[in-house]
Design a protein around this motif. Structure first.
Motif, PDB file in Angstrom:
ATOM      1  N   SER A   8       0.839  -1.210   0.000  1.00  0.00           N
ATOM      2  CA  SER A   8       0.000   0.000   0.000  1.00  0.00           C
ATOM      3  C   SER A   8       0.873   1.260   0.000  1.00  0.00           C
ATOM      4  O   SER A   8       0.536   2.252  -0.661  1.00  0.00           O
ATOM      5  CB  SER A   8      -0.967   0.004   1.175  1.00  0.00           C
ATOM      6  OG  SER A   8      -0.271   0.047   2.386  1.00  0.00           O
ATOM      7  N   ILE A  10       2.175   1.698  -3.579  1.00  0.00           N
ATOM      8  CA  ILE A  10       1.107   2.193  -4.462  1.00  0.00           C
ATOM      9  C   ILE A  10       0.865   3.671  -4.208  1.00  0.00           C
ATOM     10  O   ILE A  10       0.696   4.465  -5.144  1.00  0.00           O
ATOM     11  CB  ILE A  10      -0.183   1.360  -4.264  1.00  0.00           C
ATOM     12  CG1 ILE A  10       0.030  -0.034  -4.834  1.00  0.00           C
ATOM     13  CG2 ILE A  10      -1.374   2.029  -4.935  1.00  0.00           C
ATOM     14  CD1 ILE A  10      -1.093  -1.005  -4.519  1.00  0.00           C
ATOM     15  N   ARG A  11       0.858   4.085  -2.957  1.00  0.00           N
ATOM     16  CA  ARG A  11       0.663   5.497  -2.615  1.00  0.00           C
ATOM     17  C   ARG A  11       1.786   6.359  -3.192  1.00  0.00           C
ATOM     18  O   ARG A  11       1.543   7.429  -3.755  1.00  0.00           O
ATOM     19  CB  ARG A  11       0.602   5.659  -1.093  1.00  0.00           C
ATOM     20  CG  ARG A  11       0.042   6.979  -0.639  1.00  0.00           C
ATOM     21  CD  ARG A  11      -0.101   7.074   0.883  1.00  0.00           C
ATOM     22  NE  ARG A  11      -0.759   5.917   1.464  1.00  0.00           N
ATOM     23  CZ  ARG A  11      -0.181   5.069   2.346  1.00  0.00           C
ATOM     24  NH1 ARG A  11       1.055   5.261   2.751  1.00  0.00           N
ATOM     25  NH2 ARG A  11      -0.853   4.040   2.831  1.00  0.00           N
ATOM     26  N   ARG A  19       1.368   6.701  -6.961  1.00  0.00           N
ATOM     27  CA  ARG A  19       0.319   7.668  -7.280  1.00  0.00           C
ATOM     28  C   ARG A  19       0.811   9.095  -7.094  1.00  0.00           C
ATOM     29  O   ARG A  19       0.529   9.974  -7.911  1.00  0.00           O
ATOM     30  CB  ARG A  19      -0.906   7.438  -6.400  1.00  0.00           C
ATOM     31  CG  ARG A  19      -1.739   6.269  -6.843  1.00  0.00           C
ATOM     32  CD  ARG A  19      -3.005   6.167  -6.036  1.00  0.00           C
ATOM     33  NE  ARG A  19      -3.755   4.996  -6.434  1.00  0.00           N
ATOM     34  CZ  ARG A  19      -4.718   4.457  -5.733  1.00  0.00           C
ATOM     35  NH1 ARG A  19      -5.055   4.979  -4.559  1.00  0.00           N
ATOM     36  NH2 ARG A  19      -5.360   3.401  -6.170  1.00  0.00           N
TER      37      ARG A  19
END
Length: 152
Positions: free
Chosen positions: A34, A37-38, A41
């Motif tokens: 996570s 992924i953050r 982004r």
């Protein structure tokens, strides 16, 4: 759910992850994934913002999704009907056109056959088998189709 994964597939993937990584390492693995992924982004958002700043104020409404050809056509040609394309597209009714052509061909075929039947009793001998142009007889094996000088 997301990415066209059914609930049963999601449960199978979760169960497989527990078996492969174990229940003690799985929470840390999920946190790391996570976090990655953050960061991806954030990186892509900052890159998009930098590109928008470099393009200038005239491209402030620019969306990167518009670079997809399907989205570009849908947005610029189909939604904004400045050119009257919907009117032109709706004016082409191919089913009616095809029915009209089909009827004309069928009527023309009847006319040619009937004219050929009438001409078959004439005494003049046609050149290059042109009498077969007006008859509906099939060709015999090894026979070449007739040559029509008017058609070529």
């Amino acid at each position: 759910m997301f990415f066209n994964i059914s609930p049963l597939d999601f449960v199978a993937i979760a169960l497989l992850a527990v078996i492969i990584f174990g229940p003690d390492k799985l929470p840390k693995l999920i946190q790391d994934a996570s976090r990655m992924i953050r960061k991806l982004r954030e990186f892509s958002d900052s890159a998009k913002e930098d590109i928008r700043n470099e393009l200038g104020p005239e491209f402030k409404d620019f969306e990167f999704e518009d670079l997809n050809p399907k989205t570009f056509v849908r947005k610029n040609l189909l939604d904004n009907d400045n050119l009257g394309l919907k009117e032109i597209r709706n004016s082409f009714d191919l089913k009616d056109e095809m029915a009209t052509v089909k009827d004309a061909v069928q009527e023309g075929g009847r006319t040619v056959r009937s004219a050929g039947d009438r001409d078959s009793g004439s005494a003049a001998a046609p050149v290059n088998g042109s009498d077969r142009l007006h008859k509906s007889e099939p060709l015999r094996p090894g026979e070449h189709p007739p040559f029509d000088a008017d058609a070529t």
